[in-house]
Design a protein around this motif. Structure first.
Motif, PDB file in Angstrom:
ATOM      1  N   ALA A  28       4.277  -2.943  -8.615  1.00  0.00           N
ATOM      2  CA  ALA A  28       5.386  -2.420  -9.420  1.00  0.00           C
ATOM      3  C   ALA A  28       5.049  -2.402 -10.904  1.00  0.00           C
ATOM      4  CB  ALA A  28       6.627  -3.271  -9.180  1.00  0.00           C
ATOM      5  N   ILE A  29       4.201  -3.311 -11.332  1.00  0.00           N
ATOM      6  CA  ILE A  29       3.870  -3.376 -12.750  1.00  0.00           C
ATOM      7  C   ILE A  29       3.140  -2.095 -13.188  1.00  0.00           C
ATOM      8  CG2 ILE A  29       1.564  -4.425 -12.709  1.00  0.00           C
ATOM      9  CD1 ILE A  29       4.543  -5.668 -14.781  1.00  0.00           C
ATOM     10  N   GLU A  30       2.486  -1.420 -12.210  1.00  0.00           N
ATOM     11  CA  GLU A  30       1.800  -0.170 -12.529  1.00  0.00           C
ATOM     12  C   GLU A  30       2.786   0.930 -12.899  1.00  0.00           C
ATOM     13  OE1 GLU A  30      -0.812   0.945  -9.350  1.00  0.00           O
ATOM     14  OE2 GLU A  30      -1.522  -1.105  -9.062  1.00  0.00           O
ATOM     15  N   LEU A  31       4.024   0.733 -12.494  1.00  0.00           N
ATOM     16  CA  LEU A  31       5.034   1.753 -12.771  1.00  0.00           C
ATOM     17  C   LEU A  31       5.179   1.998 -14.271  1.00  0.00           C
ATOM     18  CD1 LEU A  31       7.207   3.594 -11.558  1.00  0.00           C
ATOM     19  CD2 LEU A  31       8.787   1.669 -11.630  1.00  0.00           C
ATOM     20  N   ASP A  35       0.840  -1.207   0.000  1.00  0.00           N
ATOM     21  CA  ASP A  35       0.000   0.000   0.000  1.00  0.00           C
ATOM     22  C   ASP A  35       0.872   1.253   0.000  1.00  0.00           C
ATOM     23  OD1 ASP A  35      -2.284  -1.485  -0.059  1.00  0.00           O
ATOM     24  OD2 ASP A  35      -2.676  -1.362   2.098  1.00  0.00           O
ATOM     25  N   THR A  36       1.928   1.199   0.800  1.00  0.00           N
ATOM     26  CA  THR A  36       2.854   2.336   0.832  1.00  0.00           C
ATOM     27  C   THR A  36       3.477   2.551  -0.541  1.00  0.00           C
ATOM     28  OG1 THR A  36       3.375   1.925   3.149  1.00  0.00           O
ATOM     29  CG2 THR A  36       4.976   3.213   1.894  1.00  0.00           C
ATOM     30  N   LEU A  37       3.884   1.452  -1.163  1.00  0.00           N
ATOM     31  CA  LEU A  37       4.473   1.554  -2.502  1.00  0.00           C
ATOM     32  C   LEU A  37       3.477   2.151  -3.480  1.00  0.00           C
ATOM     33  CD1 LEU A  37       6.747   0.950  -4.510  1.00  0.00           C
ATOM     34  CD2 LEU A  37       5.754  -1.332  -4.808  1.00  0.00           C
ATOM     35  N   ARG A  38       2.233   1.711  -3.389  1.00  0.00           N
ATOM     36  CA  ARG A  38       1.207   2.199  -4.309  1.00  0.00           C
ATOM     37  C   ARG A  38       1.016   3.711  -4.166  1.00  0.00           C
ATOM     38  NH1 ARG A  38      -2.087  -1.478  -3.338  1.00  0.00           N
ATOM     39  NH2 ARG A  38      -1.916  -2.761  -5.206  1.00  0.00           N
ATOM     40  N   GLU A  39       1.133   4.191  -2.946  1.00  0.00           N
ATOM     41  CA  GLU A  39       0.962   5.630  -2.709  1.00  0.00           C
ATOM     42  C   GLU A  39       2.138   6.444  -3.247  1.00  0.00           C
ATOM     43  OE1 GLU A  39       0.197   6.411   1.368  1.00  0.00           O
ATOM     44  OE2 GLU A  39      -1.770   5.433   1.372  1.00  0.00           O
ATOM     45  N   LEU A  40       3.314   5.859  -3.185  1.00  0.00           N
ATOM     46  CA  LEU A  40       4.501   6.609  -3.594  1.00  0.00           C
ATOM     47  C   LEU A  40       4.827   6.463  -5.075  1.00  0.00           C
ATOM     48  CD1 LEU A  40       6.889   5.914  -0.571  1.00  0.00           C
ATOM     49  CD2 LEU A  40       5.799   8.091  -1.164  1.00  0.00           C
ATOM     50  N   LEU A  41       4.271   5.439  -5.708  1.00  0.00           N
ATOM     51  CA  LEU A  41       4.670   5.111  -7.078  1.00  0.00           C
ATOM     52  C   LEU A  41       4.468   6.269  -8.072  1.00  0.00           C
ATOM     53  CD1 LEU A  41       5.956   2.520  -8.076  1.00  0.00           C
ATOM     54  CD2 LEU A  41       3.722   1.822  -8.936  1.00  0.00           C
ATOM     55  N   PRO A  42       3.321   6.963  -8.045  1.00  0.00           N
ATOM     56  CA  PRO A  42       3.156   8.054  -9.018  1.00  0.00           C
ATOM     57  C   PRO A  42       4.252   9.107  -8.904  1.00  0.00           C
ATOM     58  CG  PRO A  42       1.056   7.518  -7.992  1.00  0.00           C
ATOM     59  CD  PRO A  42       2.103   6.761  -7.231  1.00  0.00           C
ATOM     60  N   ALA A  43       4.546   9.521  -7.688  1.00  0.00           N
ATOM     61  CA  ALA A  43       5.583  10.537  -7.513  1.00  0.00           C
ATOM     62  C   ALA A  43       6.951  10.001  -7.899  1.00  0.00           C
ATOM     63  CB  ALA A  43       5.595  11.017  -6.056  1.00  0.00           C
ATOM     64  N   TYR A  44       7.190   8.753  -7.559  1.00  0.00           N
ATOM     65  CA  TYR A  44       8.473   8.132  -7.893  1.00  0.00           C
ATOM     66  C   TYR A  44       8.693   8.139  -9.409  1.00  0.00           C
ATOM     67  CZ  TYR A  44      11.907   4.335  -8.350  1.00  0.00           C
ATOM     68  OH  TYR A  44      13.007   3.580  -8.664  1.00  0.00           O
ATOM     69  N   LEU A  75      12.344  -6.886 -14.843  1.00  0.00           N
ATOM     70  CA  LEU A  75      12.090  -5.502 -15.239  1.00  0.00           C
ATOM     71  C   LEU A  75      12.114  -4.611 -14.018  1.00  0.00           C
ATOM     72  CD1 LEU A  75      10.853  -3.733 -17.761  1.00  0.00           C
ATOM     73  CD2 LEU A  75       8.793  -3.927 -16.426  1.00  0.00           C
ATOM     74  N   ILE A  76      11.498  -5.080 -12.971  1.00  0.00           N
ATOM     75  CA  ILE A  76      11.439  -4.303 -11.741  1.00  0.00           C
ATOM     76  C   ILE A  76      12.836  -4.120 -11.157  1.00  0.00           C
ATOM     77  CG2 ILE A  76      10.616  -4.358  -9.363  1.00  0.00           C
ATOM     78  CD1 ILE A  76       8.232  -6.096 -10.613  1.00  0.00           C
ATOM     79  N   VAL A  77      13.582  -5.210 -11.142  1.00  0.00           N
ATOM     80  CA  VAL A  77      14.943  -5.113 -10.611  1.00  0.00           C
ATOM     81  C   VAL A  77      15.736  -4.095 -11.410  1.00  0.00           C
ATOM     82  CG1 VAL A  77      17.104  -6.372 -10.313  1.00  0.00           C
ATOM     83  CG2 VAL A  77      14.942  -7.446  -9.701  1.00  0.00           C
TER      84      VAL A  77
END
Lengths: 270, 188
Positions: free
Chosen positions: A49-52, A16-25, A120-122
């Motif tokens: 991560a795939i949403e990235l 959940d934390t990742l999901r919140e930060l992903l757009p800004a990241y 890909l994520i790595v």
């Protein structure tokens, strides 16, 4: 609540934390600590991560919303003058011939990664580190030059990863300590080396990767690692890596050597 | 926007590899406005933008192998590298710490699949951005073109950090959803 439930809750909270930060990241807006957090969580939460990827596509598109502006006419002349002056450019020095050191081929070991998406994520994490450009202009230019060279290879590498399974080769010290991994796929003529624990180098030294067949090393290029022994290196592979007996890494001059001049720091069976 | 229909970027880069200065000139004539426009958008300073623009094209001249026709569109590569270079220059001029940027590679990879944005696509995205609440647009623009982090935006706007995080997240999520729907690739 048993341990499994507790762990699941912990992972969910992290994702959940990742999901919140992903757009800004995705547009570089996370603070340094947040960036580290995102990078640490990407591998744990592949479904997030795939949403990235979509956010990255959006970021690429946003750049085009800057309205084109005709540059000052003098800039063209200035550019072409600079280009004319560079026509005297001297090619980079060729590797210095050195006394070859004979390497022995280790026991072969082969690993297959489960999913190209995870790679890909790595890679996303690793490449992000490359963009931590320093304050020094010279360092910035050097890094951008290095990135420019790597970006095209990475594109091809990623495209190939998306098409199927990837293979992993672990490179270990003579005592069996895992120092680096090479990730490759037959669908690409590029591969990724991830160094986790290579010893720090002297300022005038670099690591050189070798493809070994019939005890004959072929250079795969030179790379450096940071003070913690971490680094990434995208390199071209002249043939599928399973056609080689082994891969090796040696400590060499910055310009590389024609053959290993020191004993291998790490070896791994291809 | 550039006219892509009669443009063989591979041929142009091959000519640059052969040290054909007219090829670089042609590349500059075609894309210089986009590169300079993006650099200006980030740097808000003509002198700095000119320097960044020149640096970008000199990099192409010095390292034409940096780009490969099979690995994405040249302009996408140019635009992404321009943004990173310009933001680094901006942060240096403002004596801000170096930028902890993220994944240029994925942007290039995805952009190569969708091809170049044409005038219509660009107008679409601009229209979508305008549909966001102004405070979300402001946060996105400060982050994207200003190279600002959450905390830097909060300081700039004198807002609580949490407020900035929420605005940026909601804005980007909404923009992504609208954009994917508009280009026919809605979220699953």
């Amino acid at each position: 609540m048993d341990k499994n439930d507790s762990r699941l809750n912990s992972i969910n909270a992290a994702c959940d934390t990742l999901r919140e930060l992903l757009p800004a990241y995705s547009i570089g807006a996370t603070d340094e600590a947040e960036t580290r957090l995102v990078e640490s969580l990407l591998a744990e939460c592949p479904e997030v991560a795939i949403e990235l990827q979509d956010f990255m596509r959006l970021a690429g598109a946003i750049a085009y919303t800057a309205p084109p502006i005709t540059p000052p006419a003098a800039l063209h002349d200035k550019l072409m003058t600079a280009v004319a002056q560079r026509q005297t450019f001297t090619p980079s020095p060729t590797p210095v011939p050195t006394t070859p050191v004979r390497w022995l081929t280790p026991t072969l070991a082969r690993f297959t990664l489960a999913a190209a998406a995870l790679l890909l994520i790595v890679n996303v994490v690793l490449i992000a580190r490359l963009f931590n450009l320093s304050d020094e202009q010279q360092q910035q230019e050097t890094k951008i030059d290095q990135l420019s060279d790597q970006l095209t290879r990475q594109n091809q590498f990623f495209a190939a990863l998306a098409t199927g399974k990837a293979n992993r080769i672990n490179l270990e010290s003579s005592t069996g300590e895992a120092l680096a991994s090479v990730i490759w796929t037959p669908a690409s003529n590029s591969a990724l080396l991830v160094s986790n624990n290579l010893p720090a180098l002297a300022s005038d030294r670099a690591y050189q990767l070798w493809f070994i067949r019939d005890n004959q090393p072929i250079s795969g290029g030179v790379f450096r690692v940071d003070e913690e022994g971490q680094g990434t290196f995208i390199f071209e592979i002249p043939a599928p890596l399973n056609e080689y007996d082994a891969l090796g890494i040696s400590d060499e001059p910055m310009t590389g050597s024609e053959a290993p001049s020191t004993n291998p720091v790490a070896l791994g069976g291809a | 926007m550039p006219d892509n229909t009669a443009f063989d970027e591979t041929d142009l880069i091959n000519r640059i590899k052969l040290r054909d200065q007219s090829a670089l000139s042609e590349l500059y004539q075609r894309f210089g406005g986009l590169v300079y426009g993006l650099a200006m958008r980030v740097l808000q300073n003509a002198g700095f933008a000119e320097e960044v623009t020149q640096d970008i094209f000199l990099k192409i001249w010095d390292q034409p192998d940096s780009w490969d026709s099979t690995r994405g569109k040249l302009l996408n590569w140019l635009m992404t590298v321009t943004r990173y270079t310009a933001i680094d220059r901006l942060r240096k001029e403002q004596r801000r710490p170096s930028w902890s940027a993220v994944d240029i590679e994925d942007v290039l990879n995805m952009s190569s699949k969708q091809g170049l944005l044409d005038e219509q696509d660009t107008m679409l995205l601009r229209t979508l951005i305008q549909q966001l609440p102004s405070n979300q647009t402001e946060a996105i623009e400060l982050a994207f073109f200003g190279g600002m982090s959450h905390s830097e935006i909060a300081a700039q706007l004198n807002l609580p950090l949490g407020t900035v995080k929420t605005r940026l997240r909601l804005g980007l999520e909404k923009l992504k959803t609208m954009w994917l729907e508009a280009i026919g690739q809605p979220n699953e």
